[in-house]
Write a protein that holds these residues in place. Structure first.
Motif, PDB file in Angstrom:
ATOM      1  N   PRO A 207     -65.012-102.229 -12.927  1.00 34.40           N
ATOM      2  CA  PRO A 207     -64.653-102.804 -14.230  1.00 34.40           C
ATOM      3  C   PRO A 207     -63.254-102.446 -14.710  1.00 34.40           C
ATOM      4  N   GLY A 208     -62.855-101.184 -14.517  1.00 40.84           N
ATOM      5  CA  GLY A 208     -61.533-100.779 -14.978  1.00 40.84           C
ATOM      6  C   GLY A 208     -60.417-101.549 -14.302  1.00 40.84           C
ATOM      7  N   VAL A 209     -60.483-101.660 -12.973  1.00 40.01           N
ATOM      8  CA  VAL A 209     -59.455-102.369 -12.216  1.00 40.01           C
ATOM      9  C   VAL A 209     -59.514-103.856 -12.514  1.00 40.01           C
ATOM     10  N   ARG A 210     -60.710-104.408 -12.562  1.00 43.09           N
ATOM     11  CA  ARG A 210     -60.882-105.853 -12.730  1.00 43.09           C
ATOM     12  C   ARG A 210     -60.342-106.330 -14.074  1.00 43.09           C
ATOM     13  N   ARG A 211     -60.552-105.561 -15.126  1.00 46.33           N
ATOM     14  CA  ARG A 211     -60.108-105.998 -16.442  1.00 46.33           C
ATOM     15  C   ARG A 211     -58.617-105.754 -16.657  1.00 46.33           C
ATOM     16  N   ILE A 212     -58.087-104.694 -16.066  1.00 46.24           N
ATOM     17  CA  ILE A 212     -56.664-104.403 -16.243  1.00 46.24           C
ATOM     18  C   ILE A 212     -55.810-105.317 -15.376  1.00 46.24           C
TER      19      ILE A 212
END
Length: 743
Positions: free
Chosen positions: A283-288
């Protein structure tokens, strides 16, 4: 509400107060019931076989079946495919006549009756945590996969120790053997999960349409299965790596490419591709950095192809059905997305939202809760972005609208393109404007996707909760309901509450893009509509409130001279053609495999596992491209032949669309047929809102449909759960439905 809770009947087939249509013929109901029963039996037996496969008795039974059927031209590959993959394809085949009998225009509603009832699919159980909002039905699925994984690990561990006891070797050799055997077991469990992994992301799949799971929900299941699958494959590789390291031949084994047996190097490449996808999908990588996630996720091709090279054809056939259905859908989407679609009009709102109106054929079928994936080639040839449809299918036969919130680089560039076109419209001739348009905006579309049935029409009482641009699908819902009331079409909603939370008041004009009284004059006689808007970042109305300010900062309308419309190949499209495509491609794959065995593999004694795995993948692709491609060509010819010549837009059509979509600014909220309130500096108190609606509407089912950010989803789901758990007999049951898309 029905006399028997949970019993559904097709509204368009039932004689009731909404329609004079006759009841569904007995033979249709019987045929659908029989098909559903057969599909359920096949699915239960298939799941039971997979679940019990780790047990020794089922393993022996599986070996017996494999030995009994491997004498065909397809060999052991055909036997394993028959056990593990064929059932899901058979269910897909049976789904075709079931969907055809269900009817393209069928709307499912409950009979009017005594009270509300709970439903597993709409009762939120978990609202916080790594899975997000989880309903009772989804929780059952999660538990089943968790139980299967634990059960399989335990059973295989017991079997491993039994096998280990038969060898009298040193302790170190026993440890190495146990590690490799355990790694093998994790690999098999991972293959079982892989058999399900690709099913949810086949966007226009017959299976998803059968069980009526929209793509935005199915994507979550793919994410969950992806985490589980990659965890198992990682353990599979890790146990082998540790064992090889203990033997002192790690590099040698990692680079080994055996001709007979498992080829290690392709497995290393496949696992490496999977790990990259797994890491960038967090989630962190995907949203950023969504683009990083999107581009690296195309490594699924490397992952699947090298997996086939790693295990060979007969092991790969365990997970082949799900991958084959995904390949079917991917090729169909490729064919659909090659078509360029006319942008009929484009508008930019002061709040940073863009509206595009796209050209579509009259026979394109979708419902008001639909999604499309949009590509603008002038901005990027690779990026596809999902957007909710903001127009009802009843708004017009030849156009479809979407609202796009400017949030990142891609959407920012799109707004700049439209603004530059709008700025030049006053100084240029119509011909120059058209040329500029066709040079700078080229849209391609995949979809529309969504529910097979319009479930927003199945509730008499609706609460629509939107956050920001989440208002988009609810504009389509309101328009759809009003059109149905005006046209005398089946529509169950009688009470609708729209709760809209926005940051700033410059987003308010978005609600005025739908002309309610223009669609259905005097609709208040049949629809109780209330709109509550919460402006969270402003404590008081702006000074210009009440002045009829222009809601659109820039707009441009382009007469369509080419008649380039969306394709109906994907999404909730034509069931018969979709079924023919599936059947033809499957038969084509079987023919290709049979011919390959008869003409090449058996005569020339081809025994290399990795090579046969590659050939098997080639047969899957050939069946889709050659046999399925022929159906697609015929499908497109049929679309062109059945398209009305009047579907080509001219200037008058475009002007009508513009007038239909242009907001009416000459009205004051208080004079309209619905209650509309705007509150500044407040957030919605869902406890108070839901409680008051429960008291007002009584013992009824209330459909709660939400489109907004995760925090809003959590708040609404938590309140739905709270209201349901503390409910008394005379109070409502709240059914949570999320329409939020999160890749």
């Amino acid at each position: 509400m029905g006399e028997v809770s949970g019993y559904y009947e097709p509204l368009l087939k039932e004689t009731d107060e909404f329609t004079g249509n006759k009841k569904t013929p007995l033979w249709v109901s019987s045929a659908k019931l029989a098909l559903k029963a057969v599909m359920c039996v096949i699915f239960i037996l298939w799941v039971a076989f997979i679940f019990l496969r780790p047990a020794e008795f089922m393993s022996n039974f599986s070996d017996t079946l494999t030995n009994a059927t491997k004498g065909t031209v397809f060999g052991i590959t055909g036997s394993i495919f028959l056990l593990f993959s064929a059932p899901i394809l058979i269910i897909a085949f049976l789904a075709i006549p079931h969907l055809i009998l269900s009817g393209e225009d069928e709307v499912q509603v409950k009979k009017a009756g005594k009270g509300a009832s709970f439903r597993l699919w709409t009762f939120p159980v978990l609202v916080d945590g790594p899975f997000g909002v989880v309903t009772a039905a989804e929780m059952i699925g999660i538990v089943l996969f968790a139980v299967f994984t634990v059960w399989a690990v335990v059973m295989y561990t017991i079997q491993n120790y039994k096998i280990l006891g038969e060898f009298d070797v040193a302790f170190k050799e026993k440890c190495i053997f146990l590690l490799e055997l355990t790694g093998l077991r994790f690999g098999f469990i991972g293959l079982i999960c892989l058999a399900f992994l690709f099913l949810p992301v086949a966007r226009g799949s017959i299976l998803l349409r059968l069980i009526d799971i929209p793509f935005e929900h199915a994507t979550r299941y793919h994410v969950w299965l992806g985490h589980l699958t990659m965890a198992l494959f990682t353990l599979h590789g890790l146990f082998y790596v540790i064992g090889w390291a203990m033997q002192g031949r790690l590099i040698e084994e990692l680079l080994a490419w055996k001709h007979i047996g498992i080829a290690n190097l392709p497995g290393v490449i496949s696992l490496a591709a999977g790990l990259v996808m797994w890491a960038t999908s967090m989630p962190g990588v995907r949203r950023i950095n969504f683009e990083l996630f999107f581009y690296t996720h195309q490594l699924y091709i490397v992952f699947v192809v090298f997996l086939a090279l790693h295990v060979g054809d007969f092991v790969f056939s365990i997970a082949a059905a799900g991958i084959f259905l995904f390949m079917l859908d991917r090729f169909l989407r490729f064919c659909q997305s090659r078509r360029v679609v006319d942008v009929l009009s484009a508008k930019c709102f002061p709040c940073g939202t863009v509206e595009l109106v796209l050209s579509k054929p009259e026979n394109l079928r979708y419902n008001a809760l639909g999604w499309v994936f949009l590509q603008v080639r002038e901005l990027s040839w690779l990026q596809w972005h999902p957007f909710s449809v903001s127009s009802s299918p009843l708004d017009g036969k030849n156009h479809l609208a979407i609202l796009i919130k400017v949030l990142g680089g891609w959407t920012g560039k799109l707004k700049e393109q439209i603004s530059s076109l709008s700025d030049g419209n006053d100084d240029q001739s119509e011909t120059q404007t058209l040329l500029k348009h066709y040079q700078k905006i080229t849209a391609s579309v995949e979809g529309p996707y969504g529910h097979e049935s319009a479930y927003h029409l199945t509730y008499e009482n609706l609460i629509l909760v939107a956050g920001g641009i989440g208002i988009s699908p609810f504009l389509a819902i309101l328009s759809d309901i009003l059109h149905r009331i005006n046209d005398g079409l089946p529509s169950l909603p009688k009470n609708v509450l729209l709760v809209w939370a926005i940051k700033n008041s410059d987003e308010l004009p978005l609600l005025q893009t739908i002309d309610m009284e223009g669609i259905c004059p005097l609709f208040s006689d049949k629809l109780n509509l209330e709109i509550k808007t919460y402006v969270t970042r402003e404590t008081e109305p702006p000074l210009e409130e009440g002045i009829a300010s222009k809601p659109v900062s820039s707009s441009c309308v382009f007469p369509s001279l080419t008649g380039r419309r969306m394709s109906g190949l994907v999404g909730t499209g034509h069931v018969v053609w979709s079924g023919l495509y599936l059947v033809a491609s499957t038969i084509g794959m079987v023919i290709c495999v049979a011919m390959l065995n008869v003409l090449y593999i058996n005569p020339f004694n081809v025994t290399y596992w990795w090579y046969k795995g590659l050939l098997f993948m080639g047969c899957m692709a050939a069946g889709i491209v050659i046999f399925g491609g022929l159906v697609i060509c015929l499908w497109q010819l049929w679309e062109r032949k059945t398209a009305s010549p009047k579907e080509d837009f001219n200037g008058a059509d475009d002007l009508a669309i513009k007038q239909q979509r242009e907001p009416r600014m000459d009205k004051i909220s208080g004079q309209e047929q619905y209650v509309s309130t705007v509150r500044y500096g407040q957030r919605p108190d869902f406890g108070e809102i839901f409680g008051s609606m429960s008291e007002r509407w009584g013992n009824v089912d209330i459909g709660v449909i939400l489109c907004g950010p995760p925090a809003l989803q959590t708040s609404v789901a938590k309140e739905c759960r709270t209201q349901n758990l503390k409910r008394r007999n005379n109070q409502s049951i709240f059914h949570f439905n999320s329409h939020s898309f999160d890749l």
